[in-house]
Design a protein around this motif. Structure first.
Motif, PDB file in Angstrom:
ATOM      1  N   GLY A   1       7.885   2.286   2.098  1.00  0.00           N
ATOM      2  CA  GLY A   1       6.850   2.401   1.068  1.00  0.00           C
ATOM      3  C   GLY A   1       7.045   3.589   0.162  1.00  0.00           C
TER       4      GLY A   1
ATOM      5  N   PHE B   1      11.184  -3.800   0.486  1.00  0.00           N
ATOM      6  CA  PHE B   1      10.144  -3.411  -0.468  1.00  0.00           C
ATOM      7  C   PHE B   1      10.585  -3.602  -1.917  1.00  0.00           C
ATOM      8  CE2 PHE B   1       6.929  -1.300   2.256  1.00  0.00           C
ATOM      9  CZ  PHE B   1       5.808  -1.705   1.565  1.00  0.00           C
TER      10      PHE B   1
ATOM     11  N   THR C   1       8.084   4.368  -4.071  1.00  0.00           N
ATOM     12  CA  THR C   1       7.270   5.151  -4.998  1.00  0.00           C
ATOM     13  C   THR C   1       8.026   6.376  -5.506  1.00  0.00           C
ATOM     14  OG1 THR C   1       6.211   6.378  -3.184  1.00  0.00           O
ATOM     15  CG2 THR C   1       5.134   4.366  -3.920  1.00  0.00           C
TER      16      THR C   1
ATOM     17  N   ASP D   1      -5.058  -2.290   3.513  1.00  0.00           N
ATOM     18  CA  ASP D   1      -3.600  -2.212   3.435  1.00  0.00           C
ATOM     19  C   ASP D   1      -3.010  -1.622   4.713  1.00  0.00           C
ATOM     20  OD1 ASP D   1      -3.569  -3.300   0.889  1.00  0.00           O
ATOM     21  OD2 ASP D   1      -3.560  -1.352  -0.121  1.00  0.00           O
TER      22      ASP D   1
ATOM     23  N   TYR E   1       8.139  -5.564  -4.256  1.00  0.00           N
ATOM     24  CA  TYR E   1       7.681  -4.979  -5.516  1.00  0.00           C
ATOM     25  C   TYR E   1       7.863  -5.960  -6.675  1.00  0.00           C
ATOM     26  CZ  TYR E   1       7.699  -1.914  -9.603  1.00  0.00           C
ATOM     27  OH  TYR E   1       7.458  -1.353 -10.827  1.00  0.00           O
TER      28      TYR E   1
ATOM     29  N   ALA F   1      -0.515  -3.735   7.147  1.00  0.00           N
ATOM     30  CA  ALA F   1       0.852  -3.265   7.370  1.00  0.00           C
ATOM     31  C   ALA F   1       1.193  -3.250   8.856  1.00  0.00           C
ATOM     32  CB  ALA F   1       1.034  -1.872   6.770  1.00  0.00           C
TER      33      ALA F   1
ATOM     34  N   ALA G   1       2.749   2.102  -1.324  1.00  0.00           N
ATOM     35  CA  ALA G   1       3.632   1.273  -2.155  1.00  0.00           C
ATOM     36  C   ALA G   1       2.901   0.037  -2.659  1.00  0.00           C
ATOM     37  CB  ALA G   1       4.867   0.864  -1.346  1.00  0.00           C
ATOM     38  N   ALA G   2       2.118  -0.582  -1.792  1.00  0.00           N
ATOM     39  CA  ALA G   2       1.357  -1.763  -2.210  1.00  0.00           C
ATOM     40  C   ALA G   2       0.348  -1.402  -3.302  1.00  0.00           C
ATOM     41  CB  ALA G   2       0.642  -2.373  -1.006  1.00  0.00           C
TER      42      ALA G   2
ATOM     43  N   MET H   1       3.469   2.402   3.542  1.00  0.00           N
ATOM     44  CA  MET H   1       3.517   1.028   3.042  1.00  0.00           C
ATOM     45  C   MET H   1       2.287   0.719   2.194  1.00  0.00           C
ATOM     46  SD  MET H   1       4.943  -0.755   6.541  1.00  0.00           S
ATOM     47  CE  MET H   1       5.076  -2.424   5.883  1.00  0.00           C
TER      48      MET H   1
END
Length: 577
Positions: A390, A279, A394, A182, A283, A186, A161-162, A158
Motif C-alpha cells: 500500500g 497494487f 503512495t 478498509d 490502482y 484488508a 493506498a485504497a 493497504m
C-alpha cells in the motif's frame, strides 16, 4: 541435455542457469500478482461481500458504520489513533512479558528503550529488531504482540493506498472512504487467507509451528544442544506478505527453521513482492484507467530488474582481495547460505529492500560494497520500487505528482493527472514529504556522529563503518528493517532515535499523501486536450524514473561516495581501511 541458451559460447552455463532462475521467478511473480490485483480492486471497491457478516461483527461493537464516508483528515486521525493504541498495547506487552502467559523459558520484560523501539518498529511496519527473537521474546509476545501488529500495520498501509486511489478517481467529493472498513477488509479478504495458505505450505516444508519452547538434540560428539522452537510458520507468513520482515529468529530467513529449502525460499520471496506488485493493477482498476497502473508497474519493474542485476553482478564478481584464496566462480559467498547461493541471495536482497520488507536470507553487512550500495539506495529512494504493501504505491504517487508538475512546465500549461489539475498545494505537500528521507537519514546519522554514539556502535572503521550507520538510519526512516548487522543498535540512544526515525518515515509520508488525495477528490475532472501530457506511455515512464533518480538518488550521492563507493574504490586499488 543442456539447453541451447546454457551451452552458448556467449553465456557461461552457470550464468545462464542463474539468469533463467531470475526470469522464471519474475514471471511467476507477475502471473500471481496480476489476478490478485484484480481481486483486491473488488475488495476495496466493496464488490465482494462474502465476509460481510464478519465485517459487521467486528465494526458494530465499535459503533462504526461500514459505509460511512470520511473526510481525509478524519481518515488520517482514525489511522493515527488506531496505531497509537496499538503502540501502547504492544509496549505494555513487551514490558510485562514476564507476567504474561506462554513464556515457557521465563524471559524477563524488555527494558524501556528496547520496548519503545520494538513497539514503534512493528506498529510502523518497519520490524527493525535490536534483539534476538528466540533469546528475548516469549511465545505470547511473538504471537499476540508482534504477529498481531504484522497484520494491522500492513492493513493500515493497504487502507491508505485504497483511500488515495479513491481520492484520485472521485470527482468533487469531500470523502475518501472509511478507514475502519478498509482496515478490516484488508485483513479478512487479503492478508488472513493468504497467510493461512503460506503458513500451511511452510509447515509442510518443515518450518516449526508449536507452542513448545525448545527441543533437545544430541550432537555427533555426544553433547546436548537446546534448539529454540515456537509458532514460527504463522509469523513468517505474515512477516513476508505484509512486508513486515521481523523474524522469529535472530538471523531471520537465513535460519533453517524459518526458511529451510529452496522451495520455501521461493515461496517467501514471492510473498515479499506479491501484494506490492498487485497494487499496481489494483490502482489501475480503481482509478478507472488500467494504463495508469501498468505505467507504474513498468516503472517499478524496470528499477527492480536493474537492482537485481546490479546486486547479482556485484556478488557474482566477488571480492578481488580474495583472489587466489577462494574459487572465483563461487562469487562472494561470505554471509550467504549455501542452499541459496549468490543468485538466491541477490534476488532476496533486491526484493526485501525494494518492497520495504527487511527480512534477509543473507547478511547484508557481508555484501560487496556495490551490492550493499544498491540495497541501501533502494531504501533511500523512499519506497518507490513497489515498496511496502500500500504505502509503496503512495510513495510512488508522490513522485508522479512531482513528475507531472515538471512535465507541465515543459509544455507550458497547468500540470494534470487523471484529469485533475496539480496545483501549488499538491506540489508543496509532495516536495515537503520527499524531504523526510534526507532528514531521517542524513540528519539523524549526523547527530549520532556529532555526539559520538555512531563511533561506538559501528563494527568496522572507515567507509564500511559509515555504511553501517547510513544503512541503519536509512532502514529505520524507510520503514525497511534490514540492517548491516555489525552496527550495534541495542543502546538507549539508537533505540530512541531509530524509533523516532521510524515514526517520521511512516506517518510523515501517510498524512501528506492522504491530504493530497483529499485535495484531488474535491476537484472536478477536466477532459484531456491536445496539450495534455499523457501519463501512461513510455515517455512518462522514462521521465518518472529520471525524476526518481535525480531527486532521490542525487540527494544521497555525496555521503554514499564517502561510504560504499569509497570502499569499492579501495578494494579495486588492492587495499582495505
Amino acid at each position: 541435455m543442456p539447453s541451447t541458451f546454457a551451452s552458448s559460447a556467449l553465456v557461461p552455463p552457470g550464468l545462464a542457469a542463474d539468469l533463467i532462475q531470475i526470469v522464471l521467478c519474475l514471471a511467476l511473480l507477475v502471473a500471481i500478482a496480476a489476478p490478485l490485483g484484480v481481486y483486491m480492486a473488488k475488495v476495496f471497491s466493496g464488490e465482494l461481500t462474502f465476509f460481510a457478516r464478519a465485517e459487521r461483527a467486528l465494526l458494530a461493537p465499535a459503533g462504526v458504520r461500514p459505509k460511512a464516508e470520511q473526510h481525509w483528515s478524519t481518515y488520517a486521525f482514525s489511522l493515527l489513533a488506531f496505531n497509537a493504541a496499538g503502540f501502547v498495547v504492544l509496549y505494555l506487552v513487551l514490558r510485562a512479558q514476564n507476567l504474561l502467559p506462554l513464556n515457557p523459558r521465563g524471559f524477563a520484560g524488555l527494558p524501556p528503550h528496547l520496548a519503545f523501539d520494538t513497539a514503534v518498529s512493528f506498529v510502523t511496519n518497519t520490524n527493525w529488531q535490536s534483539y534476538g527473537g528466540e533469546t528475548t521474546l516469549s511465545n505470547f509476545s511473538q504471537m499476540v504482540g508482534l504477529t498481531t501488529q504484522n497484520f494491522v500495520s500492513a492493513a493500515s498501509g493497504m487502507a491508505v493506498a485504497a483511500a488515495v486511489a479513491r481520492g484520485l478517481a472521485s470527482r468533487q467529493v469531500r470523502s475518501i472512504g472509511n478507514f475502519w472498513t478498509d482496515l478490516v477488509r484488508a485483513i479478512l479478504y487479503v492478508l488472513l487467507p493468504l497467510s493461512i495458505v503460506v503458513a500451511l505450505a511452510l509447515v509442510w516444508l518443515g518450518v516449526p509451528q508449536t507452542l513448545d519452547a525448545s527441543a533437545t538434540a544430541t550432537t555427533l560428539e555426544g553433547a546436548k544442544q537446546t534448539i529454540a522452537l515456537g509458532p514460527v510458520a504463522s509469523q513468517v507468513a505474515i512477516k513476508q506478505l505484509g512486508t513486515n520482515g521481523g523474524g522469529f529468529f535472530n538471523v531471520n530467513s537465513a535460519h533453517p527453521f524459518e526458511n529451510p529449502t529452496a522451495i520455501s525460499n521461493l515461496i517467501e520471496w514471492l510473498a515479499i513482492l506479491v501484494i506490492p506488485v498487485a497494487f499496481c493493477f489494483t490502482y489501475g482498476r480503481m482509478v478507472g484507467d488500467r494504463r495508469q497502473g501498468r505505467a507504474l508497474f513498468v516503472a517499478m519493474g524496470l528499477m527492480l530488474v536493474a537492482s537485481i542485476g546490479a546486486i547479482y553482478a556485484a556478488e557474482h564478481a566477488g571480492n578481488p582481495l580474495l583472489a587466489g584464496l577462494v574459487d572465483p566462480a563461487a562469487g562472494n559467498m561470505e554471509g550467504k547460505e549455501v542452499r541459496f547461493g549468490v543468485v538466491g541471495s541477490a534476488l532476496w536482497a533486491a526484493a526485501t529492500t525494494a518492497a520495504s520488507n527487511g527480512s534477509v536470507n543473507a547478511m547484508h553487512d557481508s555484501l560487496t560494497p556495490l551490492g550493499g550500495l544498491v540495497a541501501m539506495l533502494q531504501i533511500q529512494l523512499g519506497e518507490v520500487v513497489f515498496g511496502g504493501v500500500g504505502v509503496g504505491l503512495t510513495g510512488m504517487l508522490l513522485f508522479v505528482v512531482l513528475t507531472v508538475f515538471l512535465a507541465g512546465l515543459m509544455v507550458g500549461r497547468t500540470p494534470e493527472y487523471l484529469g485533475k489539475k496539480i496545483e501549488a498545494r499538491e506540489v508543496k505537500l509532495a516536495a515537503l514529504t520527499l524531504l523526510i528521507m534526507p532528514i531521517g537519514v542524513l540528519g539523524f546519522a549526523a547527530l549520532a556522529i556529532a555526539t559520538g554514539h555512531a563511533q561506538t556502535a559501528v563494527q568496522d572503521a572507515g567507509p564500511h563503518g559509515l555504511s553501517e550507520l547510513l544503512y541503519a538510519y536509512s532502514s529505520a526512516t524507510g520503514n525497511n528493517g534490514s540492517a548491516f548487522a555489525g552496527f550495534g543498535a541495542a543502546t538507549p540512544w539508537h533505540d530512541t532515535w531509530l524509533g523516532l526515525a521510524m515514526l517520521l518515515g511512516r506517518f510523515g509520508y501517510i498524512v501528506p499523501i492522504l491530504a493530497i488525495a483529499g485535495s484531488l477528490a474535491a476537484k472536478k475532472t477536466t477532459p484531456a486536450s491536445a496539450g495534455t501530457f499523457p501519463t501512461h506511455g513510455a515517455l512518462f515512464v522514462g521521465l518518472l524514473i529520471a525524476t526518481i533518480l535525480i531527486v532521490g538518488a542525487l540527494t544521497f550521492f555525496p555521503v554514499l561516495a564517502l561510504g560504499p563507493i569509497a570502499e569499492q574504490v579501495s578494494i579495486l586499488a588492492g587495499h582495505t581501511f
